[in-house]
Design a protein around this motif. Sequence first.
Motif, mmCIF file in Angstrom:
data_model
loop_
_atom_site.group_PDB
_atom_site.id
_atom_site.type_symbol
_atom_site.label_atom_id
_atom_site.label_comp_id
_atom_site.label_asym_id
_atom_site.label_seq_id
_atom_site.Cartn_x
_atom_site.Cartn_y
_atom_site.Cartn_z
ATOM 1 N N GLY A 19 0.823 -1.199 0.000
ATOM 2 C CA GLY A 19 0.000 0.000 0.000
ATOM 3 C C GLY A 19 0.858 1.251 0.000
ATOM 4 N N LYS A 20 0.208 2.341 -0.263
ATOM 5 C CA LYS A 20 0.895 3.632 -0.385
ATOM 6 C C LYS A 20 1.394 4.165 0.951
ATOM 7 N N TRP A 21 0.649 3.952 2.026
ATOM 8 C CA TRP A 21 0.892 4.687 3.256
ATOM 9 C C TRP A 21 1.846 4.023 4.233
ATOM 10 N N LYS A 22 1.905 2.716 4.267
ATOM 11 C CA LYS A 22 2.695 2.039 5.299
ATOM 12 C C LYS A 22 4.176 2.382 5.224
ATOM 13 N N GLY A 23 4.718 2.460 4.028
ATOM 14 C CA GLY A 23 6.128 2.835 3.891
ATOM 15 C C GLY A 23 6.394 4.241 4.404
ATOM 16 N N LEU A 24 5.466 5.152 4.129
ATOM 17 C CA LEU A 24 5.627 6.534 4.606
ATOM 18 C C LEU A 24 5.497 6.617 6.127
ATOM 19 N N ILE A 25 4.615 5.815 6.686
ATOM 20 C CA ILE A 25 4.478 5.772 8.150
ATOM 21 C C ILE A 25 5.742 5.191 8.772
ATOM 22 N N LEU A 26 6.256 4.108 8.196
ATOM 23 C CA LEU A 26 7.509 3.514 8.689
ATOM 24 C C LEU A 26 8.633 4.543 8.670
ATOM 25 N N PHE A 27 8.754 5.249 7.550
ATOM 26 C CA PHE A 27 9.806 6.255 7.416
ATOM 27 C C PHE A 27 9.647 7.365 8.460
ATOM 28 N N SER A 28 8.408 7.783 8.706
ATOM 29 C CA SER A 28 8.152 8.866 9.667
ATOM 30 C C SER A 28 8.506 8.466 11.095
ATOM 31 N N LEU A 29 8.399 7.183 11.389
ATOM 32 C CA LEU A 29 8.677 6.712 12.754
ATOM 33 C C LEU A 29 10.121 6.257 12.956
ATOM 34 N N HIS A 30 10.971 6.393 11.952
ATOM 35 C CA HIS A 30 12.313 5.819 12.068
ATOM 36 C C HIS A 30 13.203 6.498 13.101
ATOM 37 N N GLU A 31 12.958 7.759 13.409
ATOM 38 C CA GLU A 31 13.832 8.451 14.363
ATOM 39 C C GLU A 31 13.351 8.385 15.802
ATOM 40 N N ARG A 32 12.030 8.484 15.986
ATOM 41 C CA ARG A 32 11.502 8.533 17.357
ATOM 42 C C ARG A 32 10.013 8.230 17.352
ATOM 43 N N PRO A 33 9.472 7.901 18.510
ATOM 44 C CA PRO A 33 8.016 7.709 18.609
ATOM 45 C C PRO A 33 7.295 9.026 18.329
ATOM 46 N N LEU A 34 6.102 8.913 17.762
ATOM 47 C CA LEU A 34 5.291 10.090 17.457
ATOM 48 C C LEU A 34 3.874 9.899 17.968
ATOM 49 N N ARG A 35 3.277 11.002 18.374
ATOM 50 C CA ARG A 35 1.858 10.989 18.718
ATOM 51 C C ARG A 35 1.052 11.018 17.418
ATOM 52 N N PHE A 36 -0.238 10.705 17.514
ATOM 53 C CA PHE A 36 -1.079 10.590 16.329
ATOM 54 C C PHE A 36 -1.044 11.872 15.489
ATOM 55 N N GLY A 37 -1.227 13.017 16.109
ATOM 56 C CA GLY A 37 -1.228 14.286 15.373
ATOM 57 C C GLY A 37 0.100 14.566 14.697
ATOM 58 N N GLU A 38 1.196 14.255 15.374
ATOM 59 C CA GLU A 38 2.523 14.444 14.782
ATOM 60 C C GLU A 38 2.689 13.535 13.566
ATOM 61 N N LEU A 39 2.202 12.325 13.701
ATOM 62 C CA LEU A 39 2.308 11.361 12.617
ATOM 63 C C LEU A 39 1.458 11.795 11.419
ATOM 64 N N ARG A 40 0.282 12.303 11.688
ATOM 65 C CA ARG A 40 -0.582 12.774 10.600
ATOM 66 C C ARG A 40 0.077 13.936 9.850
ATOM 67 N N ARG A 41 0.737 14.833 10.570
ATOM 68 C CA ARG A 41 1.437 15.943 9.910
ATOM 69 C C ARG A 41 2.669 15.450 9.145
ATOM 70 N N ALA A 42 3.279 14.361 9.626
ATOM 71 C CA ALA A 42 4.487 13.833 8.991
ATOM 72 C C ALA A 42 4.194 13.057 7.708
ATOM 73 N N VAL A 43 2.938 12.657 7.514
ATOM 74 C CA VAL A 43 2.542 11.896 6.324
ATOM 75 C C VAL A 43 1.535 12.742 5.541
ATOM 76 N N PRO A 44 2.019 13.642 4.686
ATOM 77 C CA PRO A 44 1.112 14.534 3.966
ATOM 78 C C PRO A 44 0.138 13.766 3.079
ATOM 79 N N GLY A 45 -1.119 14.211 3.090
ATOM 80 C CA GLY A 45 -2.124 13.640 2.208
ATOM 81 C C GLY A 45 -2.927 12.493 2.787
ATOM 82 N N ILE A 46 -2.514 11.954 3.926
ATOM 83 C CA ILE A 46 -3.249 10.836 4.508
ATOM 84 C C ILE A 46 -4.416 11.372 5.329
ATOM 85 N N SER A 47 -5.563 10.734 5.197
ATOM 86 C CA SER A 47 -6.718 11.149 5.996
ATOM 87 C C SER A 47 -6.611 10.525 7.391
#
Length: 109
Positions: A19-47
């Motif tokens: 899928g399109k989003w899982k790789g982007l989510i994995l990449f966004s979490l590679h440095e540190r844990p993120l809260r939901f809102g931080e993660l949503r901002r880190a993955v542009p375009g995801i609802s």
Amino acid sequence: MKKRTCTCGLDAAIDVMGGKWKGLILFSLHERPLRFGELRRAVPGISESMLILQLREMEASGLVHREVYHQVPPKVEYSLTEFGHSLNTALMPLGEWGEEHMERIETIP
């Protein structure tokens, strides 16, 4: 639940992170844990609903850990598991290839 049958290692990897989003989510979490809102901002375009769905699937497959802090206001953090880190490490060369060829890829109709 039906047992997954994979024909090769690539098939298995794509099955767990497809899928399109899982790789982007994995990449966004590679440095540190993120809260939901931080993660949503880190993955542009995801609802919001798609992010929730993807995180649930990734948690079920063991890629992501969801930590709930019982406090007011409630706090939830998402982080990569060891399994998730290993997949992220495997995907890094693919990301580098994409960076190297991005201009050409963007011109493909």
